[in-house]
Design an enzyme around this catalytic site. Structure first.
Site, PDB file in Angstrom:
ATOM      1  N   GLU A   1       6.540  -2.596   5.675  1.00  0.00           N
ATOM      2  CA  GLU A   1       5.148  -2.178   5.912  1.00  0.00           C
ATOM      3  C   GLU A   1       4.264  -3.090   5.059  1.00  0.00           C
ATOM      4  OE1 GLU A   1       4.388   1.983   4.938  1.00  0.00           O
ATOM      5  OE2 GLU A   1       2.328   1.495   4.425  1.00  0.00           O
TER       6      GLU A   1
ATOM      7  N   ARG B   1      -4.120  -4.014   2.166  1.00  0.00           N
ATOM      8  CA  ARG B   1      -4.841  -3.986   0.898  1.00  0.00           C
ATOM      9  C   ARG B   1      -5.217  -5.388   0.455  1.00  0.00           C
ATOM     10  NH1 ARG B   1      -1.652  -0.390  -3.410  1.00  0.00           N
ATOM     11  NH2 ARG B   1      -0.548   0.910  -1.913  1.00  0.00           N
TER      12      ARG B   1
ATOM     13  N   LYS C   1       3.413  10.266   7.891  1.00  0.00           N
ATOM     14  CA  LYS C   1       3.643   9.838   6.517  1.00  0.00           C
ATOM     15  C   LYS C   1       3.159  10.975   5.623  1.00  0.00           C
ATOM     16  CE  LYS C   1       2.110   6.254   3.296  1.00  0.00           C
ATOM     17  NZ  LYS C   1       2.058   4.791   3.192  1.00  0.00           N
TER      18      LYS C   1
END
Ligand SMILES: O=C(O)C(=O)C[C@H](O)[C@H](O)COP(=O)(O)O
Length: 214
Positions: A41, A45, A129
């Site tokens: 993943e 960011r 998640k």
């Protein structure tokens, strides 16, 4: 052919990657694969995310690459155009969830409350998640949520590592565990690929012990 979710389930571990330089993407992906981790993943960011996803998708085909920290529909579009096969978000935004569906990729929105789960259920989702797992009660909270929401499964992330991944994986409503412990920024920036492989192997060995038939 295995579906995206089947691949995540089989690997059992979703490393959360933050890359400052896209040049590190392929060596990092190869280091993870060498340690048995075939899912990544790559978080939005950092500005290197898009290019990193594209490089991994092209040069490390054995890796299932997805995008993390996807907060907007623009990021979702960029991620999928770059080759992301799944989208992860720390939270639940209906527009992003719908965009992922439209783009034909798996969406894993972050949840911690029943209300967020209900939002996802309404959009047809069944896998969430659970983030940040450690701060929101960890396995104990997941088990409580699994009561009223028996049809869903979780990928807990946040505060997970070799010391506690077993307890999460022992619960059958957990698809996989996520985290950054096998590829922390310091090791990535230092190009410590062998150490990342060692940490990845340590994690996959634990996973195989808990789920030998995965
Ligand atoms: O960037 C995102 O979208 C996130 O959801 C954050 C990451 O999943 C966690 O930061 C990983 O947690 P640690 O393994 O405790 O470092």
């Amino acid at each position: 052919m295995m579906t995206t979710i089947e691949k995540i389930r089989k690997c059992g571990i979703v490393p959360v990657i933050a890359l400052d330089k896209a040049e590190d993407a392929v060596p990092l992906a190869k280091a993870l694969v060498a340690g048995g981790i075939t899912v990544a993943e790559v978080t939005f960011r950092t500005s290197a995310a898009e290019e990193s996803i594209a490089r991994i998708a092209k040069e490390v085909p054995e890796m299932l690459v997805g995008a993390g920290t996807v907060l907007t529909i623009e990021q979702a579009e960029k991620a999928v155009a770059a080759g992301a096969q799944f989208i992860v978000s720390p939270g639940s935004d209906v527009d992003v969830i719908r965009k992922a569906k439209e783009l034909g990729v798996v969406m894993l929105p972050g949840v911690v409350t029943p209300t967020e789960i209900i939002i996802g259920l309404k959009e047809g989702l069944e896998i969430f998640k659970f983030f940040p797992a450690g701060n929101y009660g960890g396995l104990k909270t997941i088990k409580a949520l699994a009561g009223p929401f028996g049809q869903i499964t979780f990928i807990p992330t946040g505060g997970i590592g070799t010391a506690n991944m077993t307890e999460y994986l022992e619960f059958n409503k957990i698809e996989a565990v996520g985290g950054s412990w096998m590829c922390p920024k310091e090791l990535v920036n230092a190009g410590a690929w062998e150490e990342i492989t060692r940490l990845s192997k340590e994690a996959t060995d634990i996973f195989k012990k808990v789920r030998p038939n995965a």
